[in-house]
Design a protein around this motif. Sequence first.
Motif: not given
Length: 98
Positions: A71-98
């Motif tokens: 409901e919140m992210f319009r994707m399943e948990k597994q898909v959300f985790h894969k998206l996060c992993d993919k973004l990290r693989s491009y060098g994106l890092e978690a910050t205080r606001r993101i």
Amino acid sequence: MEEMHNESLEEMEYEYMKENMELDLLVVVGVEKVVSYHTNYFLKQPCRDSPQTGWKFMMEILKRNGTRCHEMFRMEKQVFHKLCDKLRSYGLEATRRI
């Protein structure tokens, strides 16, 4: 003659009762619809009332059942985790606001 008069009175009474029953049925159905509408659209319980924000909010959503995540992210948990992993693989890092 009197017998015919009695029959016509009985028929009139029958028709009158039949019309009243139809009207009563319409009223009952109308009231049911109004009650149903009121229950569904006016008597609402807050369902998105988390006091958490940011990281804590994300973890709360991800720890709950899959329906809330979808409901919140319009994707399943597994898909959300894969998206996060993919973004990290491009060098994106978690910050205080993101």
